[in-house]
Design a protein around this motif. Sequence first.
Motif, PDB file in Angstrom:
ATOM      1  N   ALA A 158       7.623  -1.951  17.583  1.00 44.18           N
ATOM      2  CA  ALA A 158       7.008  -0.702  18.030  1.00 44.18           C
ATOM      3  C   ALA A 158       7.690   0.511  17.410  1.00 44.18           C
ATOM      4  N   PHE A 159       8.963   0.361  17.029  1.00 49.78           N
ATOM      5  CA  PHE A 159       9.727   1.471  16.453  1.00 49.78           C
ATOM      6  C   PHE A 159      10.003   1.258  14.962  1.00 49.78           C
ATOM      7  N   ARG A 160       9.159   0.453  14.312  1.00 52.70           N
ATOM      8  CA  ARG A 160       9.456   0.096  12.926  1.00 52.70           C
ATOM      9  C   ARG A 160       9.408   1.298  11.980  1.00 52.70           C
ATOM     10  N   MET A 161       8.736   2.384  12.398  1.00 54.03           N
ATOM     11  CA  MET A 161       8.644   3.558  11.538  1.00 54.03           C
ATOM     12  C   MET A 161       9.851   4.496  11.673  1.00 54.03           C
ATOM     13  N   MET A 162      10.683   4.268  12.673  1.00 48.10           N
ATOM     14  CA  MET A 162      11.838   5.147  12.876  1.00 48.10           C
ATOM     15  C   MET A 162      13.051   4.338  13.331  1.00 48.10           C
ATOM     16  N   PRO A 163      13.521   3.403  12.488  1.00 49.70           N
ATOM     17  CA  PRO A 163      14.613   2.509  12.903  1.00 49.70           C
ATOM     18  C   PRO A 163      15.931   3.231  13.148  1.00 49.70           C
ATOM     19  N   ASP A 164      16.106   4.425  12.534  1.00 50.92           N
ATOM     20  CA  ASP A 164      17.357   5.152  12.699  1.00 50.92           C
ATOM     21  C   ASP A 164      17.380   5.978  13.986  1.00 50.92           C
ATOM     22  N   ILE A 218       7.493   7.082   1.870  1.00 50.39           N
ATOM     23  CA  ILE A 218       8.812   6.447   1.849  1.00 50.39           C
ATOM     24  C   ILE A 218       9.409   6.394   3.246  1.00 50.39           C
ATOM     25  N   HIS A 219       9.167   7.427   4.043  1.00 47.79           N
ATOM     26  CA  HIS A 219       9.664   7.415   5.423  1.00 47.79           C
ATOM     27  C   HIS A 219       9.013   6.276   6.210  1.00 47.79           C
ATOM     28  N   THR A 220       7.716   6.112   6.059  1.00 51.81           N
ATOM     29  CA  THR A 220       7.013   5.033   6.760  1.00 51.81           C
ATOM     30  C   THR A 220       7.458   3.675   6.251  1.00 51.81           C
ATOM     31  N   LEU A 221       7.635   3.560   4.933  1.00 50.47           N
ATOM     32  CA  LEU A 221       8.071   2.289   4.352  1.00 50.47           C
ATOM     33  C   LEU A 221       9.472   1.933   4.833  1.00 50.47           C
ATOM     34  N   LYS A 222      10.323   2.929   4.985  1.00 49.15           N
ATOM     35  CA  LYS A 222      11.678   2.672   5.487  1.00 49.15           C
ATOM     36  C   LYS A 222      11.623   2.066   6.895  1.00 49.15           C
ATOM     37  N   GLY A 223      10.723   2.577   7.710  1.00 49.92           N
ATOM     38  CA  GLY A 223      10.583   2.011   9.045  1.00 49.92           C
ATOM     39  C   GLY A 223      10.044   0.593   9.022  1.00 49.92           C
ATOM     40  N   SER A 224       9.168   0.307   8.075  1.00 50.82           N
ATOM     41  CA  SER A 224       8.582  -1.031   8.000  1.00 50.82           C
ATOM     42  C   SER A 224       9.599  -2.079   7.578  1.00 50.82           C
ATOM     43  N   VAL A 225      10.427  -1.767   6.577  1.00 54.28           N
ATOM     44  CA  VAL A 225      11.379  -2.769   6.078  1.00 54.28           C
ATOM     45  C   VAL A 225      12.475  -3.047   7.092  1.00 54.28           C
ATOM     46  N   ALA A 226      12.664  -2.121   8.045  1.00 53.40           N
ATOM     47  CA  ALA A 226      13.753  -2.294   9.014  1.00 53.40           C
ATOM     48  C   ALA A 226      13.515  -3.481   9.937  1.00 53.40           C
ATOM     49  N   ASP A 235       0.835  -1.205   0.000  1.00 57.36           N
ATOM     50  CA  ASP A 235       0.000   0.000   0.000  1.00 57.36           C
ATOM     51  C   ASP A 235       0.868   1.254   0.000  1.00 57.36           C
ATOM     52  N   LEU A 236       1.939   1.237   0.789  1.00 56.22           N
ATOM     53  CA  LEU A 236       2.831   2.395   0.847  1.00 56.22           C
ATOM     54  C   LEU A 236       3.561   2.595  -0.480  1.00 56.22           C
ATOM     55  N   VAL A 237       3.949   1.501  -1.123  1.00 58.22           N
ATOM     56  CA  VAL A 237       4.578   1.613  -2.446  1.00 58.22           C
ATOM     57  C   VAL A 237       3.613   2.256  -3.431  1.00 58.22           C
TER      58      VAL A 237
END
Length: 636
Positions: free
Chosen positions: A221-227, A43-51, A14-16
């Motif tokens: 819980a932090f999948r949206m902000m892995p960095d 893309i920011h949310t997707l980055k957290g998901s793939v982490a 969905d994010l893609v």
Amino acid sequence: MDELLAQFLVEGRDLVAHAAAALDMLVRDSGNAAAIDDAFRAIHTLKGSVAIFPMTAAERTLHAAEDVLERARKGSMPLDAAATDGLIACLDGVDRWIDAIERHGTLGTDADGIAASLIARLPGHAPAPVVSRSAATPDWARQLADGAEGAVVAFRYTPDPDCFFRGEDPLAIVAAIPDLLRLDIRPAEGSWPALDAIEPFRCFSILEGLSAAPLEAVRAAFRMMPDQIALHRFEAAAGAPATEAPAEAGAASTLRIDAARIDALADGIGELLVAVHALAPLAAQAEAHDRVLAGAVRTAQARIERSAAELQRSVASVRLVPLAPTLRRLPRLAREIAATLGKSVAFAIEGDGLEVDKQIAEGLFEPLLHLLRNAIDHGIEDPASRRAAGKPPEGRVTLTATRDGDAVAIALADDGGGIDPARIRAIATAHGLLDVDAASQLSDAAAFRLIFVPGFSTVETVTGVSGRGVGMDAVQAAVEKLRGTIAIDSKPGHGTRFRLRFPANALTTRLLVIEAAGDRYGVALDQVVETVRVAASALLPVGEGTACVLRGRTVPVLSLGRLLGGAEVPGAYAKLLVTNAQGERVALRVDDFADRIDAVVRPPSGLLAGVSGIGGATLLGDGGVLLVLDLPALVA
């Protein structure tokens, strides 16, 4: 499949799709601030998901894309065509990696190299160095875990100072951590700023805490902000009691249900409908002995029918899914096909928010992909030919989905060279499919239908992408398997449009019960054009067959009883069921027409699976099995 992975596959795609829609808008208007924000957020949310998963290459690629969009948001680097193309390429790469994770559980050995090449396409970007995580546990983690019992996870969450502008709430994020044992809030700069120096719209805190949940649960819980998160897990020594955990966040309003459970519920609806149909003959039997009892049975039948109909509508609505996930890969594939062929094509999707039955959504991708390949390969001309014809060099393909009464209508149209019916007739004659006289009498619509004949092709050399006509019989078979129809409109030099129609409700099928060759059969009402009764004398011999005139048209007449290996019942009148076969009207003579019923039709299996013309079977109220005929296959 792991529940967390299954959820990621849905949300990630969905994010893609969301990011792709925003980038498509930026292709047309690179300065669109709203589109830049939409692409950045997705893309920011997707980055957290793939982490959360073993997708380091994807995370690195998305981080680079996010960096480009962040600079575009701040106005420090305007997006040009090269930057937009690079972002689209990065998103396409991540889309493929999501497919790879679903199929193989890994991105592949070449993922790092692919990520490097994708990042290199982003202008002005220096890929962030990969930080190696040391195995040593820092002091802050030891201090948090001091005195805790059992296995614990210490976390340090350093929110981005601008997190409030993205709608992030650090406290709410931490509150969602399962089994939270301790939470400390510290200033990011070492000491709290003076009250008059505080900027209320910037975050200046660090949140540290302890959880008894597994490491992956805390990471989720932090999948949206892995960095922005550091995690350390260890077995703490027994000691001080753990702090009481705060209340859990509110329950989600969406419930995810396994599709198999919905299918089982749909099967139950079918059994209920069978039971309802059984009440009518019981009432008829009771009529001869006790009219009061018969009336009571009919009243109960009416109430149960209303309740069953309401339940059927409810289950049908649960089975509805948006078309967007099914169509999300088509824009990327359209770009790849066009690039392979050296063509410039703009592909647009309209109405992808339309909801359809999941059975239709699951079976729709392959036929649409084949139509899209043909449209780009042999529909859209090369740029030079389009300029010579007075067209813009960029071709256009549009996929439109709409609701049309009780049906779902999908059209795929291109503005290419179209299909020449005269050429179709000539090829059919040359291949021996028709003689010259028969070909000359074909209408343009009937000539277009010839491309669905197995092996028929209008091109002498089939490309590696597709061939208009090659495999179109498979498209028609896939559409008819979903109880759909396909039609063609084309004008040479102006383009082609394929029109697909599917029933909106695939849970139950409205059947017309007929009698032929001494047996009862079911026919889906969407395969019935009309039913008529004519005098037997109106059936006239034509060549080796029989025909009659209906509404000013000569229609061939076939005996359904004989097609089924039996005989027909002679009489002064002929009862005809009119259907469409290969785009033409055909009348089938039947012995009689019976009831119309709603039934769950199960696909043929066992011995029935190999019988041509049988589309499935269902149960009747008296316990009998009703075979459902597939009329197009039967009369082909």
